[in-house]
Write an enzyme that holds these catalytic residues in place. Sequence first.
Site, PDB file in Angstrom:
ATOM      1  N   ASP A   6     -15.113  39.835  39.991  1.00 29.66           N
ATOM      2  CA  ASP A   6     -14.850  38.514  39.139  1.00 29.66           C
ATOM      3  C   ASP A   6     -13.412  38.692  38.502  1.00 29.66           C
ATOM      4  OD1 ASP A   6     -14.602  36.708  36.990  1.00 29.66           O
ATOM      5  OD2 ASP A   6     -15.855  37.627  35.608  1.00 29.66           O
ATOM      6  N   ASN A   9      -8.429  35.573  34.177  1.00 32.02           N
ATOM      7  CA  ASN A   9      -7.148  35.266  33.796  1.00 32.02           C
ATOM      8  C   ASN A   9      -6.445  36.635  33.325  1.00 32.02           C
ATOM      9  OD1 ASN A   9      -5.994  32.759  34.796  1.00 32.02           O
ATOM     10  ND2 ASN A   9      -7.913  32.088  33.471  1.00 32.02           N
ATOM     11  N   SER A  10      -7.254  37.303  32.592  1.00 33.30           N
ATOM     12  CA  SER A  10      -6.985  38.554  31.697  1.00 33.30           C
ATOM     13  C   SER A  10      -7.325  40.144  32.555  1.00 33.30           C
ATOM     14  CB  SER A  10      -7.762  38.696  30.322  1.00 33.30           C
ATOM     15  OG  SER A  10      -7.478  37.457  29.536  1.00 33.30           O
ATOM     16  N   LYS A  13     -13.279  42.146  36.592  1.00 31.45           N
ATOM     17  CA  LYS A  13     -14.398  42.812  36.572  1.00 31.45           C
ATOM     18  C   LYS A  13     -15.016  43.204  37.981  1.00 31.45           C
ATOM     19  CE  LYS A  13     -15.821  40.191  33.547  1.00 31.45           C
ATOM     20  NZ  LYS A  13     -16.727  39.622  32.387  1.00 31.45           N
ATOM     21  N   ASP A  99     -15.791  31.092  38.715  1.00 32.74           N
ATOM     22  CA  ASP A  99     -16.329  31.895  37.767  1.00 32.74           C
ATOM     23  C   ASP A  99     -17.478  31.156  36.759  1.00 32.74           C
ATOM     24  OD1 ASP A  99     -14.346  30.028  36.825  1.00 32.74           O
ATOM     25  OD2 ASP A  99     -13.974  31.555  35.014  1.00 32.74           O
ATOM     26  N   ARG A 100     -17.119  29.762  36.526  1.00 29.82           N
ATOM     27  CA  ARG A 100     -18.227  28.892  35.750  1.00 29.82           C
ATOM     28  C   ARG A 100     -19.343  28.632  36.668  1.00 29.82           C
ATOM     29  NH1 ARG A 100     -14.930  23.770  33.796  1.00 29.82           N
ATOM     30  NH2 ARG A 100     -16.810  23.434  32.804  1.00 29.82           N
TER      31      ARG A 100
END
Length: 256
Positions: A6, A9-10, A13, A99-100
Site C-alpha cells: 500500500d 503519499n507519505s 506499508k 487505496d480507497r
Amino acid sequence: MCLLIDAGNSRIKWALADTARHFVTSGAFEHASDAPDWSTLPVPRGAWISNVAGDAAAARIDALIEARWPALPRTVVRASAAQCGVTNGYAEPARLGSDRWAGLIGAHAAFADEHLLIATFGTATTLEALRADGHFAGGLIAPGWALMMRSLGMHTAQLPTVSIDAATNLLDELAENDAHAPFAIDTPHALSAGCLQAQAGLIERAWRDLEKAWQAPVRLVLSGGAADAIVRALTVPHTRHDTLVLTGLALIAHSA
C-alpha cells in the site's frame, strides 16, 4: 502467500498474508528511507500493489521486488465496478483511488452487514459512505490535518508552519492547562487546535448527515496515520481499524 503493498503519499506499508484474513508479518517505511529487509521472507506467489504515490514510487517498488524475487508476478490494483462483495457507486468507477477501493473492500469484510462511514487520515482526509449491502454510495476528500497546517504556514505571511509532532505537543499542553478551554491564547496553539477541530467537525457532520439520510445506525470507522490525534477531538462513537487497505488487498489477492 501474497505480498501486499500500500503505497500512500507519505509512506509505503506492506504485509505478507497467508490467507485473506491473516498477516504473517508486516511493516512500513518512508519513501526516501532505506529499503525494508525482506531477506528472510518466503517466496510469495505474487505481489498485489495499491499505489497512489506516482511513478517514482512505482519504480522503487518494482526495484525492491525485483531485487528480492526476480520476475515475481505483480498485480497493480485498480478500482472496478464491483469486486469482493463491494459495488462502486462512482460515476466513473475506475477513477476511484485504488487505496480507497481496497479500503472499502477491507471495511465491508471487517464489518459485514453494517452501514459504515470510513474516515481515513493521511495526506488527505477521505470519507467513504458504504451501505451494509456493500454499495459504495460516494465520499468526500479534504486536506489532511498536517496539510492544513502546512498550507497555512506556506501561504500566509505571519502564521507559522506547524508539524504534526509539534501540534500534538501543543495540544497536550493545552489539555493540561485547561481541558475544557475551547479557544487558544497564542497562534501556534490556535492553529493546531483549529485545524484539528476542522477535521473533527467534518467527520461528525458527515456521520450525522449519513445517519439522517439512511435512517439507520452507521458505524464510524477510523484509519490512517493521523487518527491518534484526531480521535481526541471527536465526540461521537467510533471504531479504529488501521489495516483496511492491506486487508482489502489480501481479499483481492485471494479472490484471484
